[in-house]
Design a protein around this motif. Sequence first.
Motif, PDB file in Angstrom:
ATOM      1  N   LEU B 131       0.819  -1.219   0.000  1.00  0.00           N
ATOM      2  CA  LEU B 131       0.000   0.000   0.000  1.00  0.00           C
ATOM      3  C   LEU B 131       0.850   1.265   0.000  1.00  0.00           C
ATOM      4  N   ASN B 132       2.178   1.099  -0.080  1.00  0.00           N
ATOM      5  CA  ASN B 132       3.065   2.266  -0.119  1.00  0.00           C
ATOM      6  C   ASN B 132       2.882   3.158   1.106  1.00  0.00           C
ATOM      7  N   GLY B 133       2.806   2.525   2.259  1.00  0.00           N
ATOM      8  CA  GLY B 133       2.552   3.249   3.499  1.00  0.00           C
ATOM      9  C   GLY B 133       3.769   4.027   3.980  1.00  0.00           C
ATOM     10  N   THR B 134       3.493   4.956   4.893  1.00  0.00           N
ATOM     11  CA  THR B 134       4.547   5.745   5.539  1.00  0.00           C
ATOM     12  C   THR B 134       4.414   5.574   7.039  1.00  0.00           C
ATOM     13  N   LEU B 135       5.545   5.299   7.693  1.00  0.00           N
ATOM     14  CA  LEU B 135       5.523   5.132   9.137  1.00  0.00           C
ATOM     15  C   LEU B 135       5.938   6.428   9.820  1.00  0.00           C
ATOM     16  N   GLU B 136       5.164   6.832  10.821  1.00  0.00           N
ATOM     17  CA  GLU B 136       5.536   7.980  11.654  1.00  0.00           C
ATOM     18  C   GLU B 136       6.251   7.436  12.883  1.00  0.00           C
ATOM     19  N   ILE B 137       7.449   7.957  13.122  1.00  0.00           N
ATOM     20  CA  ILE B 137       8.298   7.434  14.186  1.00  0.00           C
ATOM     21  C   ILE B 137       8.657   8.546  15.156  1.00  0.00           C
ATOM     22  N   ALA B 138       8.701   8.205  16.446  1.00  0.00           N
ATOM     23  CA  ALA B 138       9.085   9.187  17.466  1.00  0.00           C
ATOM     24  C   ALA B 138      10.254   8.654  18.281  1.00  0.00           C
ATOM     25  N   GLY B 139      11.184   9.531  18.573  1.00  0.00           N
ATOM     26  CA  GLY B 139      12.304   9.224  19.451  1.00  0.00           C
ATOM     27  C   GLY B 139      12.587  10.437  20.302  1.00  0.00           C
ATOM     28  N   GLN B 140      13.544  10.302  21.208  1.00  0.00           N
ATOM     29  CA  GLN B 140      13.857  11.464  22.044  1.00  0.00           C
ATOM     30  C   GLN B 140      14.417  12.607  21.207  1.00  0.00           C
ATOM     31  N   ASP B 141      15.007  12.287  20.046  1.00  0.00           N
ATOM     32  CA  ASP B 141      15.544  13.332  19.167  1.00  0.00           C
ATOM     33  C   ASP B 141      14.456  14.006  18.346  1.00  0.00           C
ATOM     34  N   GLY B 142      13.239  13.493  18.399  1.00  0.00           N
ATOM     35  CA  GLY B 142      12.158  14.114  17.645  1.00  0.00           C
ATOM     36  C   GLY B 142      11.426  13.116  16.777  1.00  0.00           C
ATOM     37  N   ARG B 143      10.649  13.656  15.837  1.00  0.00           N
ATOM     38  CA  ARG B 143       9.833  12.815  14.969  1.00  0.00           C
ATOM     39  C   ARG B 143      10.485  12.674  13.603  1.00  0.00           C
ATOM     40  N   ARG B 144      10.219  11.564  12.952  1.00  0.00           N
ATOM     41  CA  ARG B 144      10.618  11.421  11.564  1.00  0.00           C
ATOM     42  C   ARG B 144       9.639  10.498  10.868  1.00  0.00           C
ATOM     43  N   GLU B 145       9.764  10.442   9.533  1.00  0.00           N
ATOM     44  CA  GLU B 145       8.898   9.562   8.758  1.00  0.00           C
ATOM     45  C   GLU B 145       9.761   8.701   7.860  1.00  0.00           C
ATOM     46  N   ILE B 146       9.259   7.491   7.607  1.00  0.00           N
ATOM     47  CA  ILE B 146      10.007   6.608   6.713  1.00  0.00           C
ATOM     48  C   ILE B 146       9.017   5.788   5.906  1.00  0.00           C
ATOM     49  N   ALA B 147       9.303   5.616   4.629  1.00  0.00           N
ATOM     50  CA  ALA B 147       8.444   4.809   3.769  1.00  0.00           C
ATOM     51  C   ALA B 147       8.558   3.345   4.170  1.00  0.00           C
ATOM     52  N   ALA B 148       7.430   2.638   4.098  1.00  0.00           N
ATOM     53  CA  ALA B 148       7.445   1.202   4.384  1.00  0.00           C
ATOM     54  C   ALA B 148       8.479   0.501   3.510  1.00  0.00           C
ATOM     55  N   ASP B 149       8.636   0.965   2.277  1.00  0.00           N
ATOM     56  CA  ASP B 149       9.632   0.429   1.342  1.00  0.00           C
ATOM     57  C   ASP B 149      11.034   0.398   1.929  1.00  0.00           C
ATOM     58  N   ASP B 150      11.327   1.352   2.809  1.00  0.00           N
ATOM     59  CA  ASP B 150      12.681   1.498   3.347  1.00  0.00           C
ATOM     60  C   ASP B 150      12.790   1.029   4.788  1.00  0.00           C
ATOM     61  N   PHE B 151      11.664   0.528   5.342  1.00  0.00           N
ATOM     62  CA  PHE B 151      11.637   0.276   6.785  1.00  0.00           C
ATOM     63  C   PHE B 151      12.101  -1.138   7.158  1.00  0.00           C
ATOM     64  N   PHE B 152      11.770  -2.119   6.318  1.00  0.00           N
ATOM     65  CA  PHE B 152      12.024  -3.521   6.687  1.00  0.00           C
ATOM     66  C   PHE B 152      13.351  -3.971   6.090  1.00  0.00           C
TER      67      PHE B 152
END
Lengths: 154, 272
Positions: B131-152
């Motif tokens: 589905l070409n999803g995008t993951l929203e990620i949070a860490g102590q350094d802040g937020r970022r986004e990454i495409a599912a294509d690049d996540f696994f």
Amino acid sequence: MEPEATIRLTVNGEAVQARTPVRQSLVDFLREELDLTGSHVGCEHGVCGACTLLLNGEIVRGCLTLAVQAEGADVTTVEGADLKSLQEAFVERNALQCGFCTPGMLLTADALLKRNPTPTRKEARAFLSGNYCRCTGYHAIVDAVLAVAGRETS
Amino acid sequence: MKPAPFDYLRPEDLDAALAALAADPEAAALAGGQSLLAMMNMRAARPTTLVDLSGLSELRGVAEDGVGLRIGALTTHATLETDPLIAARAPLLQCAARELAHPAIRNRGAIGGSLALADPAAELPAVAVALNGTLEIAGQDGRREIAADDFFLGAYETALAPGELIVAIRIPSTVKRVAYRKLARRHGDYAMVGLAAAWPKDDSPRIAFFAVSDAPTLAVRAGRALVAGDVDAAVAALADDLSPIDHPDCDAATKLHLAGVLLRRAYLELGE
């Protein structure tokens, strides 16, 4: 001394407050602390279904829920659920022998019929696929569930 | 088969959860717990601290976000199965959830947990890729986004840095032309081979295989062959697209063969 917590929850309609080791599973808590031994411990990794119980009205694996996760929750075990029709059908159809899987089967079957009051045989089998039985060969269990659903099958 | 002792925390907000994870490098985040607690019961995982995420309302909810759908990380598989927004906007997720484990597991298991664990046989990572999803990620350094294509990245290996959490997954606009096939010996078993496919308008189909390799694999050449209407060429292309890995229940050659079988079945559905 390992980490413990005090939890407050409702079990089969009664308010409970107790100490539990943080790593104690909900099914072990119910069995050991409250003597509710109707829920059984089988595989301890979620596949056999013997530990199935109701958490806030939904079936869950008691072995994959920590007692501390039931803080503030409403828990119902086979001892407290209204399962009379299913229990009578199980007895009539010889759907239990040793009885180890039976509490889990009853609660899962009840959840099925609440969601789908007239399941096909295939749908019933799929829904019950997470509950293992070593004794009966399953057919009598499915027969009992379908009988309660009002659909007699051979 | 009881877990090793651990400290248990139930933070009330995301910042507190991130701080707790940062404070103990051997802490684990607890979402649905249907994989983590099983591993802990077998002592295959021994986190020293368990950070229960269930108090984090930020991680809940399924909502339209103007482009597509935003799905909170704590959304259970049962919700994916029954939620009308999911059925309307991301039916591929509903297909996958229906055959995922068993009803009692689905009532607790969560999409964020499944994506973060990245089990090679898992269904939802492949759906996220299809589905070409995008993951929203949070860490102590802040937020970022990454495409599912690049996540696994590999077996149980994702792009999450230590201490980071998946907050949500976003699915872009609705794709109606989808197909899902999971081959397993019994209902609820892990897949021997699986496929999640989405065919957006004016583009190639995105066909993501799971339980074939160590991570979801997009069969790009097969997708192009299907655009040309050549399913035989698509099946043949799988030999180049996929790198099957032997498994005790299903060896690599069998996985490749079964991938072709599933592709033919899926194409019949996609072709409509």
